[in-house]
Design a protein around this motif. Structure first.
Motif, PDB file in Angstrom:
ATOM      1  N   ASP A  16     -25.297  39.736  -0.827  1.00 46.98           N
ATOM      2  CA  ASP A  16     -26.598  39.917  -1.625  1.00 46.98           C
ATOM      3  C   ASP A  16     -27.376  38.659  -2.279  1.00 46.98           C
ATOM      4  O   ASP A  16     -28.628  38.474  -2.146  1.00 46.98           O
ATOM      5  CB  ASP A  16     -26.527  41.328  -2.289  1.00 46.98           C
ATOM      6  N   PHE A  17     -26.671  38.041  -2.744  1.00 43.37           N
ATOM      7  CA  PHE A  17     -27.253  36.950  -3.720  1.00 43.37           C
ATOM      8  C   PHE A  17     -27.604  35.800  -2.869  1.00 43.37           C
ATOM      9  O   PHE A  17     -28.708  35.182  -3.185  1.00 43.37           O
ATOM     10  CB  PHE A  17     -26.147  36.303  -4.590  1.00 43.37           C
ATOM     11  N   THR A  18     -26.987  35.592  -1.752  1.00 44.29           N
ATOM     12  CA  THR A  18     -27.456  34.608  -0.809  1.00 44.29           C
ATOM     13  C   THR A  18     -28.733  35.089  -0.077  1.00 44.29           C
ATOM     14  O   THR A  18     -29.682  34.198   0.167  1.00 44.29           O
ATOM     15  CB  THR A  18     -26.281  34.285   0.460  1.00 44.29           C
ATOM     16  N   THR A  64     -30.369  44.173  -3.715  1.00 42.55           N
ATOM     17  CA  THR A  64     -29.302  43.578  -4.282  1.00 42.55           C
ATOM     18  C   THR A  64     -28.384  44.147  -5.270  1.00 42.55           C
ATOM     19  O   THR A  64     -27.214  44.332  -5.328  1.00 42.55           O
ATOM     20  CB  THR A  64     -29.445  42.133  -4.929  1.00 42.55           C
ATOM     21  N   GLY A  70     -21.516  40.550  -3.382  1.00 43.51           N
ATOM     22  CA  GLY A  70     -22.402  39.506  -4.328  1.00 43.51           C
ATOM     23  C   GLY A  70     -22.627  38.255  -3.140  1.00 43.51           C
ATOM     24  O   GLY A  70     -23.837  37.601  -3.374  1.00 43.51           O
TER      25      GLY A  70
END
Length: 135
Positions: free
Chosen positions: A94-96, A109, A91
């Motif tokens: 992927d979220f970054t 993501t 996370g």
């Protein structure tokens, strides 16, 4: 826990991570990532950098998920701790990327987060089983 026991659990976690990721990235989802990431992907893989990740992440799997899972009353605890670690680690990546890169697809993501969560859970279970047997 002895250093030898830790190294055994680390080796099993690293093996599971490398084998499964090799199959996932090389055979199952390689085209998915290439088609969705396009020019964001390198044509030459930096194996040294990848090795640093696998060495470090396998140790984290053992310490943060495998060991607590081995101490728990049921093997499902290792899966749970591993899933939490995998969700947090993948996370973060992927979220970054989703937050900072213009062309990062949401589908990447979602897929990568699911994969990392499941993969880390299985690696943690394998490490915890080694720790239980060695204890």
């Amino acid at each position: 826990m002895t250093a030898v026991t830790f190294l055994k659990a680390w080796g099993v976690a690293a093996f599971v991570l490398l084998l499964a990721d090799g199959i996932w990235l090389g055979l199952v989802a390689g085209n998915f990532y290439r088609s969705n990431l396009g020019d964001l992907m390198r044509s030459d893989i930096r194996f040294g950098v990848a090795a640093i990740f696998y060495i470090m992440f396998a140790a984290a799997v053992v310490i943060l998920a495998g060991m607590p899972g081995a101490r728990a009353a049921h093997w499902s605890a290792a899966l749970f701790y591993g899933a939490v670690l995998g969700f947090a680690a993948y996370g973060t990546y992927d979220f970054t990327n989703l937050a900072t890169l213009k062309s990062w697809p949401v589908i990447v993501t979602i897929v990568d987060l699911c994969w990392g969560t499941a993969l880390t859970a299985v690696a943690a279970l394998a490490a915890s089983l080694v720790l239980r047997v060695s204890h």
